[in-house]
Design an enzyme around this catalytic site. Structure first.
Site, mmCIF file in Angstrom:
data_model
loop_
_atom_site.group_PDB
_atom_site.id
_atom_site.type_symbol
_atom_site.label_atom_id
_atom_site.label_comp_id
_atom_site.label_asym_id
_atom_site.label_seq_id
_atom_site.Cartn_x
_atom_site.Cartn_y
_atom_site.Cartn_z
ATOM 1 N NE ARG A 51 24.240 97.954 43.199
ATOM 2 C CZ ARG A 51 23.417 98.942 42.903
ATOM 3 N NH1 ARG A 51 22.521 99.325 43.736
ATOM 4 N NH2 ARG A 51 23.503 99.527 41.727
ATOM 5 C CB THR A 52 30.672 97.351 43.684
ATOM 6 O OG1 THR A 52 29.666 96.511 43.115
ATOM 7 C CG2 THR A 52 31.903 96.520 43.950
ATOM 8 C CE LYS A 80 47.381 114.381 34.805
ATOM 9 N NZ LYS A 80 48.141 114.618 36.036
ATOM 10 N NE ARG A 101 32.686 97.663 39.190
ATOM 11 C CZ ARG A 101 31.390 97.523 39.440
ATOM 12 N NH1 ARG A 101 30.520 98.399 38.976
ATOM 13 N NH2 ARG A 101 30.950 96.518 40.171
ATOM 14 C CG HIS A 129 31.312 91.730 40.245
ATOM 15 N ND1 HIS A 129 31.964 92.102 41.409
ATOM 16 C CD2 HIS A 129 30.326 92.651 40.065
ATOM 17 C CE1 HIS A 129 31.389 93.181 41.895
ATOM 18 N NE2 HIS A 129 30.401 93.538 41.100
HETATM 19 C C1 NCD Z 1 26.865 94.337 38.733
HETATM 20 C C2 NCD Z 1 28.138 94.628 37.965
HETATM 21 O O1 NCD Z 1 28.709 95.686 38.124
HETATM 22 O O2 NCD Z 1 28.531 93.744 37.232
HETATM 23 N N1 NCD Z 1 26.549 95.297 39.682
HETATM 24 C C3 NCD Z 1 27.111 95.238 40.916
HETATM 25 O O3 NCD Z 1 28.302 95.174 41.076
HETATM 26 N N2 NCD Z 1 26.282 95.187 41.950
HETATM 27 C C4 NCD Z 1 25.734 94.042 37.867
HETATM 28 C C5 NCD Z 1 25.362 95.018 36.805
HETATM 29 O O4 NCD Z 1 25.977 96.070 36.640
HETATM 30 O O5 NCD Z 1 24.392 94.707 36.117
#
Ligand code: NCD
Length: 306
Positions: A51-52, A80, A101, A129
């Site tokens: 989702r992110t 690499k 990320r 996050h």
């Molecule tokens: C979260 C994350 O990536 O920290 N998910 C997200 O971004 N919606 C929570 C998780 O992975 O549990």
């Protein structure tokens, strides 16, 4: 030029304005369908995400912009040996804004220091996050009317859950917020949050192990999954993974206006029988996340005219 590394990079007032913009976008998406025409977002995801990443990409597409990027370290030059600093210098030539990320804490920050374009931390290891936090704040404000005078329960993996760390850090700036920290002994909140954030700011909280004991007092229950990928051994994960399961029996103990949030993905910690309960807000939360990311992109790109 501004970046978003931690939820504290924006003041409460600035976040308020971003949420106001997100409401406007939600109510009249057509009006914003071309504000980012000609712009590109790069999504640099060195860790899995559904989702992110898709939320960022959809947010940019909804604003008329375009998307480039990669969805795993394996498909990038990281294999690499390229550093994130070099990658962002290169990507900055192609895109106008980037969301990163990374499994290593601080990697997006390192990138932001040399970046020619705004960088958004889309999750760094077990650390922070901030865009999930903006999502959570916007969801709470939308459902409860405001972010004040609330008892917030955080349940599950409070040790490794970066969404929890970010959310607590952000929520202490709002009036009269209390926390109930619900976790097994081994997955308690790390001391850099408990002591440096909660204790230092004299925030009211209690730590409990049983969800049943906490649930009747709560205005919001934030469930989290046990973060399998951050455990050092499988045995500990298996022992802990089904520690909490929110089911309809437990929901009967909750207030009629207690909302259940979850950053998702869900594993076993919320029984699917809850999904139709009007208090289950985790799928609505995903939608709020898309609108707040649209508002964030506009803010960081300094898109005017709305
Ligand atoms: C979260 C994350 O990536 O920290 N998910 C997200 O971004 N919606 C929570 C998780 O992975 O549990």
């Amino acid at each position: 030029m501004r970046h978003l590394m931690s939820p504290l990079d924006f003041s409460v007032d600035e976040i308020e304005s971003m949420m106001d913009l997100a409401v406007k976008i939600k109510n009249d998406p057509e009006k914003y369908a071309h504000v980012c025409d000609g712009k590109k977002i790069a999504t640099l995801f060195y860790e899995p995400s559904t989702r992110t990443r898709l939320s960022f990409e959809t947010a940019m597409l909804n604003l008329g912009g375009k998307v480039i990027g990669f969805s795993s370290a394996a498909s990038s030059s990281a294999t690499k040996g390229e550093s994130v600093a070099d990658t962002i210098r290169v990507v900055g030539t192609f895109a106008d804004i980037a969301a990163i990320r990374h499994p290593k804490e601080g990697a997006p920050l390192v990138a932001s220091r040399v970046s020619p374009i705004p960088v958004i931390n889309a999750g760094d290891g077990g650390h922070q996050h901030p865009t999930q936090t903006l999502t959570d704040l916007f969801t709470i404000r939308s459902l409860k009317g405001s972010i004040r005078d609330l008892t917030i329960g955080l349940c599950g993996d409070l040790k490794f859950g970066r969404t929890v760390h970010s959310l607590i850090t952000a929520l202490i700036r709002y009036p009269n917020i209390r926390f109930v920290l619900i976790s097994p002994e081994e997955l308690r909140l790390p001391s850099y949050i408990r002591e440096d954030v909660l204790d230092r700011n004299h925030i009211e909280y209690r730590e409990v192990t049983r969800l049943e004991e906490a649930i009747p007092d709560l205005d919001v229950l934030y469930m989290t999954r046990v973060q399998k990928e951050r455990f050092f051994n499988e045995e500990d994960y298996v022992r802990m993974k089904d520690f909490y399961i929110l089911d309809s029996e437990k929901m009967q103990l909750a207030k009629d206006d207690m909302y259940v949030l979850h950053p998702l993905p869900r594993v076993n910690e919320i029984a699917v029988e809850i999904d139709d309960d009007p208090r289950a807000a985790y799928f609505r939360q995903v939608r709020y996340g898309m609108f707040i990311r649209e508002a964030l992109i506009m803010t960081l790109l300094e898109v005017k005219g709305c």
